[in-house]
Design a protein around this motif. Structure first.
Motif, PDB file in Angstrom:
ATOM      1  N   TYR A   1       0.823  -1.219   0.000  1.00 14.52           N
ATOM      2  CA  TYR A   1       0.000   0.000   0.000  1.00 14.52           C
ATOM      3  C   TYR A   1       0.857   1.270   0.000  1.00 14.52           C
ATOM      4  O   TYR A   1       0.553   2.232  -0.713  1.00 14.52           O
ATOM      5  CB  TYR A   1      -0.930  -0.020   1.221  1.00 14.52           C
ATOM      6  CG  TYR A   1      -1.762   1.229   1.394  1.00 14.52           C
ATOM      7  CD1 TYR A   1      -2.972   1.382   0.720  1.00 14.52           C
ATOM      8  CD2 TYR A   1      -1.351   2.272   2.232  1.00 14.52           C
ATOM      9  CE1 TYR A   1      -3.742   2.533   0.864  1.00 14.52           C
ATOM     10  CE2 TYR A   1      -2.111   3.422   2.387  1.00 14.52           C
ATOM     11  CZ  TYR A   1      -3.307   3.546   1.701  1.00 14.52           C
ATOM     12  OH  TYR A   1      -4.065   4.689   1.848  1.00 14.52           O
TER      13      TYR A   1
ATOM     14  N   THR B   1      -5.954   0.591  -3.150  1.00 17.08           N
ATOM     15  CA  THR B   1      -6.394   1.230  -1.898  1.00 17.08           C
ATOM     16  C   THR B   1      -7.631   0.510  -1.370  1.00 17.08           C
ATOM     17  O   THR B   1      -8.182  -0.366  -2.038  1.00 17.08           O
ATOM     18  CB  THR B   1      -6.709   2.727  -2.127  1.00 17.08           C
ATOM     19  OG1 THR B   1      -7.793   2.829  -3.058  1.00 17.08           O
ATOM     20  CG2 THR B   1      -5.501   3.489  -2.667  1.00 17.08           C
ATOM     21  N   SER B   2      -8.068   0.908  -0.190  1.00 16.42           N
ATOM     22  CA  SER B   2      -9.095   0.107   0.498  1.00 16.42           C
ATOM     23  C   SER B   2     -10.510   0.280  -0.074  1.00 16.42           C
ATOM     24  O   SER B   2     -11.369  -0.565   0.139  1.00 16.42           O
ATOM     25  CB  SER B   2      -9.142   0.496   1.977  1.00 16.42           C
ATOM     26  OG  SER B   2      -9.716   1.779   2.121  1.00 16.42           O
ATOM     27  N   ARG B   3     -10.781   1.395  -0.723  1.00 17.13           N
ATOM     28  CA  ARG B   3     -12.133   1.734  -1.199  1.00 17.13           C
ATOM     29  C   ARG B   3     -13.156   1.717  -0.068  1.00 17.13           C
ATOM     30  O   ARG B   3     -14.316   1.331  -0.246  1.00 17.13           O
ATOM     31  CB  ARG B   3     -12.582   0.781  -2.308  1.00 17.13           C
ATOM     32  CG  ARG B   3     -11.744   0.948  -3.555  1.00 17.13           C
ATOM     33  CD  ARG B   3     -12.137  -0.025  -4.632  1.00 17.13           C
ATOM     34  NE  ARG B   3     -11.363   0.249  -5.820  1.00 17.13           N
ATOM     35  CZ  ARG B   3     -11.894   0.693  -6.955  1.00 17.13           C
ATOM     36  NH1 ARG B   3     -13.174   0.900  -7.071  1.00 17.13           N
ATOM     37  NH2 ARG B   3     -11.119   0.932  -7.993  1.00 17.13           N
TER      38      ARG B   3
ATOM     39  N   ASN C   1      -7.407   8.468  -5.620  1.00 14.81           N
ATOM     40  CA  ASN C   1      -6.914   9.700  -4.984  1.00 14.81           C
ATOM     41  C   ASN C   1      -5.870  10.447  -5.812  1.00 14.81           C
ATOM     42  O   ASN C   1      -5.921  11.662  -5.958  1.00 14.81           O
ATOM     43  CB  ASN C   1      -6.337   9.378  -3.602  1.00 14.81           C
ATOM     44  CG  ASN C   1      -5.806  10.627  -2.921  1.00 14.81           C
ATOM     45  OD1 ASN C   1      -6.543  11.579  -2.687  1.00 14.81           O
ATOM     46  ND2 ASN C   1      -4.513  10.648  -2.653  1.00 14.81           N
TER      47      ASN C   1
ATOM     48  N   ASP D   1     -18.648   8.913  -2.213  1.00 12.00           N
ATOM     49  CA  ASP D   1     -18.063   9.215  -0.899  1.00 12.00           C
ATOM     50  C   ASP D   1     -18.061  10.715  -0.599  1.00 12.00           C
ATOM     51  O   ASP D   1     -17.348  11.168   0.295  1.00 12.00           O
ATOM     52  CB  ASP D   1     -16.651   8.623  -0.768  1.00 12.00           C
ATOM     53  CG  ASP D   1     -15.632   9.232  -1.734  1.00 12.00           C
ATOM     54  OD1 ASP D   1     -15.819  10.361  -2.199  1.00 12.00           O
ATOM     55  OD2 ASP D   1     -14.607   8.553  -1.997  1.00 12.00           O
TER      56      ASP D   1
ATOM     57  N   ASN E   1     -13.958  16.459   1.182  1.00  8.80           N
ATOM     58  CA  ASN E   1     -14.030  17.062  -0.147  1.00  8.80           C
ATOM     59  C   ASN E   1     -13.560  18.514  -0.096  1.00  8.80           C
ATOM     60  O   ASN E   1     -12.701  18.931  -0.876  1.00  8.80           O
ATOM     61  CB  ASN E   1     -15.464  16.965  -0.688  1.00  8.80           C
ATOM     62  CG  ASN E   1     -15.521  17.081  -2.201  1.00  8.80           C
ATOM     63  OD1 ASN E   1     -14.600  16.638  -2.909  1.00  8.80           O
ATOM     64  ND2 ASN E   1     -16.562  17.694  -2.707  1.00  8.80           N
TER      65      ASN E   1
HETATM   66  P1  FAD Z   1      -7.514   4.685   1.190  1.00 10.90           P
HETATM   67  O1  FAD Z   1      -6.226   5.094   0.592  1.00 10.90           O
HETATM   68  O2  FAD Z   1      -7.746   3.257   1.375  1.00 10.90           O
HETATM   69  O3  FAD Z   1      -7.616   5.453   2.579  1.00 10.90           O
HETATM   70  C1  FAD Z   1      -8.416   5.000   3.673  1.00 10.90           C
HETATM   71  C2  FAD Z   1      -9.359   6.096   4.124  1.00 10.90           C
HETATM   72  O4  FAD Z   1      -8.629   7.244   4.548  1.00 10.90           O
HETATM   73  C3  FAD Z   1     -10.269   6.613   3.020  1.00 10.90           C
HETATM   74  O5  FAD Z   1     -11.398   5.793   2.868  1.00 10.90           O
HETATM   75  C4  FAD Z   1     -10.612   8.001   3.499  1.00 10.90           C
HETATM   76  O6  FAD Z   1     -11.658   7.995   4.444  1.00 10.90           O
HETATM   77  C5  FAD Z   1      -9.339   8.430   4.192  1.00 10.90           C
HETATM   78  N1  FAD Z   1      -8.507   9.210   3.268  1.00 10.90           N
HETATM   79  C6  FAD Z   1      -7.633   8.746   2.343  1.00 10.90           C
HETATM   80  N2  FAD Z   1      -7.020   9.770   1.712  1.00 10.90           N
HETATM   81  C7  FAD Z   1      -7.538  10.904   2.252  1.00 10.90           C
HETATM   82  C8  FAD Z   1      -7.309  12.283   2.025  1.00 10.90           C
HETATM   83  N3  FAD Z   1      -6.403  12.719   1.150  1.00 10.90           N
HETATM   84  N4  FAD Z   1      -8.013  13.185   2.741  1.00 10.90           N
HETATM   85  C9  FAD Z   1      -8.921  12.777   3.662  1.00 10.90           C
HETATM   86  N5  FAD Z   1      -9.163  11.477   3.930  1.00 10.90           N
HETATM   87  C10 FAD Z   1      -8.492  10.552   3.229  1.00 10.90           C
HETATM   88  N6  FAD Z   1     -12.350  11.614   0.306  1.00 10.90           N
HETATM   89  C11 FAD Z   1     -13.601  11.378   0.733  1.00 10.90           C
HETATM   90  O7  FAD Z   1     -13.811  10.478   1.548  1.00 10.90           O
HETATM   91  N7  FAD Z   1     -14.641  12.130   0.284  1.00 10.90           N
HETATM   92  C12 FAD Z   1     -14.474  13.165  -0.597  1.00 10.90           C
HETATM   93  O8  FAD Z   1     -15.450  13.840  -0.948  1.00 10.90           O
HETATM   94  C13 FAD Z   1     -13.159  13.400  -1.100  1.00 10.90           C
HETATM   95  N8  FAD Z   1     -12.934  14.363  -2.029  1.00 10.90           N
HETATM   96  C14 FAD Z   1     -11.650  14.570  -2.491  1.00 10.90           C
HETATM   97  C15 FAD Z   1     -11.418  15.584  -3.426  1.00 10.90           C
HETATM   98  C16 FAD Z   1     -10.137  15.800  -3.927  1.00 10.90           C
HETATM   99  C17 FAD Z   1      -9.889  16.922  -4.915  1.00 10.90           C
HETATM  100  C18 FAD Z   1      -9.067  15.006  -3.481  1.00 10.90           C
HETATM  101  C19 FAD Z   1      -7.680  15.239  -3.992  1.00 10.90           C
HETATM  102  C20 FAD Z   1      -9.274  14.021  -2.538  1.00 10.90           C
HETATM  103  C21 FAD Z   1     -10.561  13.788  -2.018  1.00 10.90           C
HETATM  104  N9  FAD Z   1     -10.817  12.784  -1.054  1.00 10.90           N
HETATM  105  C22 FAD Z   1     -12.092  12.584  -0.593  1.00 10.90           C
HETATM  106  C23 FAD Z   1      -9.697  12.053  -0.413  1.00 10.90           C
HETATM  107  C24 FAD Z   1      -9.312  10.718  -1.072  1.00 10.90           C
HETATM  108  O9  FAD Z   1      -9.154  10.884  -2.453  1.00 10.90           O
HETATM  109  C25 FAD Z   1     -10.319   9.619  -0.809  1.00 10.90           C
HETATM  110  O10 FAD Z   1     -10.623   9.541   0.567  1.00 10.90           O
HETATM  111  C26 FAD Z   1      -9.739   8.256  -1.246  1.00 10.90           C
HETATM  112  O11 FAD Z   1      -9.444   8.292  -2.616  1.00 10.90           O
HETATM  113  C27 FAD Z   1     -10.738   7.178  -0.943  1.00 10.90           C
HETATM  114  O12 FAD Z   1     -10.283   5.950  -1.412  1.00 10.90           O
HETATM  115  P2  FAD Z   1      -9.923   4.769  -0.415  1.00 10.90           P
HETATM  116  O13 FAD Z   1     -11.032   4.578   0.548  1.00 10.90           O
HETATM  117  O14 FAD Z   1      -9.533   3.629  -1.248  1.00 10.90           O
HETATM  118  O15 FAD Z   1      -8.668   5.393   0.339  1.00 10.90           O
END
Ligand code: FAD
Length: 483
Positions: A227, A239-241, A348, A379, A385
């Motif tokens: 990861y 990633t975890s989604r 992301n 999400d 966001n």
């Molecule tokens: P993983 O990499 O598996 O991460 C685990 C958890 O950590 C995520 O589910 C999420 O809750 C949190 N996380 C991860 N990265 C971030 C981050 N950069 N900031 C805050 N929390 C994070 N995330 C949202 O949940 N909702 C949104 O509306 C959102 N809008 C975004 C808008 C932009 C422009 C960008 C650059 C990022 C945004 N993100 C948002 C953050 C991030 O992109 C997503 O949380 C992530 O892609 C979710 O995929 P995952 O669960 O596989 O993440």
């Protein structure tokens, strides 16, 4: 016997739900969800409404399996709750806290009304590892930089152990006078009918608590390996989604934390300590975003750094539309926006690239992009966001510096080196060789025609020259730097 009411909001789960636990440990419980579309909160976007519908359906089933019932209503909770509480003779109301300013104001108002009527109200933290006011600087101030924030959060120690789901939820029936207010899920009209554009989302996701747990198990046991490096790769399932599950509270961050800790202890977790720590720090970013939102209630609408109020945005609705549709002519950007449109989610790394392209190469206000994500992400999260868009713009806390302009070609070559991601979402250029896939405008005529491409017809020419766009952004950003 006490008569209780649990008001479900962004906590659509039975396990590790402290507020539900407080309601269900004794007596009968009325489980209520109110669809509030009356302007108390920012209305949910289309993709989130679809998710909510599926998640409520799952909650309905899991409550039923425990003997309980879920009652659905629509309207202003400030009117509905006191009515239901009075009509059903409720003495104790529970809910999980929310952190947007409008929700906090509403909850305070309802709590006052209920307390004045002699009803006990218990609100609990079920959404975060730490409350936004619990992590502060040494001087007792809100934190502005992620690394010290996360260090301070970690120093508070492990989160408490998650709670099991209640063994039984004894249902409290709505009295006849109120029964007519209860709706079927279909009455809430959360899912689009004509046209039904949710096929891609149905294929990609399993909303609900069981889906969230399965996703977590799968990730910890398998996906976590690598990861720390691979989380930037949109071409891999890296990633975890878990984000939409977290958004709707189908899983709590402390369940994730402890599941990971346990799997590491027993050797069942895939991946190294570095992978696990990196993953936890992403949960840390979520916590930090909520910390920022709580202390800056207008995070989604106002520049955190007020110097950006003078930024010379070039509003261009046609450019925004092309970006939204994934027709910019820049393959990685188009791939991301099409992934979003089809599945309600975007990787992301690609979120950062498409946001940077809109704000910097096209000089569109970050709020236009934030709004589009709000409508199309499953999400879509009030804290993550807003904080993330401001981070990319450079106007946020601990933000990317204004001069960081992502180059979508080098980003593509680095993180999607074989082009699998772009080929999946932009099939009309799939036949280009890897070396040209991220920049079809560099291909010679013969190369384009061998790949069956006519730029400007079968795939757009880039809407902006990347070097020109970058320079124009730097000049615009430099103009406000000293203001
Ligand atoms: P993983 O990499 O598996 O991460 C685990 C958890 O950590 C995520 O589910 C999420 O809750 C949190 N996380 C991860 N990265 C971030 C981050 N950069 N900031 C805050 N929390 C994070 N995330 C949202 O949940 N909702 C949104 O509306 C959102 N809008 C975004 C808008 C932009 C422009 C960008 C650059 C990022 C945004 N993100 C948002 C953050 C991030 O992109 C997503 O949380 C992530 O892609 C979710 O995929 P995952 O669960 O596989 O993440």
């Amino acid at each position: 016997m006490t008569r209780r009411l649990h008001w479900f909001r962004d906590d659509l789960r039975l396990a590790d739900n402290p507020a539900l636990h407080a309601a269900a440990d004794d007596g009968e419980v009325l489980c209520l969800y109110i669809l509030d579309e009356g302007g108390n909160r920012r209305p949910l976007g289309g993709a989130a409404r679809w998710w909510l519908s599926r998640s409520l359906a799952q909650l309905f089933e899991s409550l039923r399996a425990k003997g309980g019932e879920l009652v659905l209503m629509r309207g202003d909770p400030a009117t509905i709750l006191p009515d239901v509480v009075e009509g059903a003779g409720i003495s104790h109301v529970t809910w999980t806290r929310r952190y947007e300013a409008a929700a906090i104001t509403l909850d305070k108002r309802i709590k006052e009304t209920l307390s004045d009527a002699g009803v006990t109200v218990t609100s609990c933290n079920g959404h975060l590892l730490n409350e936004p006011w619990e992590v502060v600087s040494k001087a007792g101030q809100p934190m502005k930089v992620f690394t010290p924030y996360w260090r301070a959060a970690r120093e508070r120690g492990e989160p408490g152990q998650p709670l099991a789901a209640p063994a039984r939820v004894s249902p409290l029936k709505l009295p006849k006078a109120l029964a007519s207010q209860a709706l079927d899920l279909a009455d809430l009209a959360l899912e689009p009918q004509k046209p039904d554009w949710t096929g891609g989302m149905r294929e990609a996701w399993t909303p609900g608590e069981a889906g969230a747990q399965a996703q977590l198990e799968d990730f910890i046991g398998d996906g976590l390996a690598g990861y720390a490096e691979d989380r930037n790769r949109p071409d891999k399932r890296s990633t975890s989604r878990l984000s939409p599950h977290l958004r709707f509270g189908e899983i709590s961050p402390r369940q994730i934390w402890h599941a990971l800790a346990m799997a590491r202890e027993t050797g069942e977790a895939a991946g190294s300590d570095k992978d696990a720590e990196k993953f936890l720090s992403e949960l840390g970013w979520r916590e930090f975003s909520y910390h920022l939102l709580f202390h800056n209630p207008e995070l989604a609408s106002r520049n955190y750094d007020s110097r950006f109020d003078a930024f010379p945005w070039h509003r261009d609705d046609e450019a925004l539309r092309r970006w939204q549709r994934g027709r910019t002519g820049v393959p990685l950007v188009d791939a991301g926006l099409r992934e979003l449109w089809t599945t309600g989610w975007m990787h992301n790394r690609v979120r950062m690239v498409v946001a940077s392209f809109l704000i910097k190469h096209l000089l569109q206000d970050w709020r236009a992009g934030e709004d589009w994500f709000w409508d199309t992400l499953v999400d879509a999260d009030p804290a993550n966001n807003a904080a993330s868009w401001q981070w990319v713009a450079g106007s946020g806390a601990d933000a990317a510096p204004y001069f960081r302009v992502f180059n979508p070609v080098t980003q593509g070559e680095t993180w999607d080196p074989k082009g699998d991601y772009v080929r999946r979402w932009v099939p009309e250029i799939a036949a280009l060789p890897d070396s040209l896939l991220h920049q079809p405008w560099e291909a010679r005529k013969a190369e384009l025609s061998a790949a069956g491409i006519t730029l400007g017809e079968t795939y757009p020419k880039p809407m902006v020259d990347l070097a020109f766009g970058r320079q124009r952004a730097l000049e615009a950003f430099a103009a406000i730097k000293g203001s």
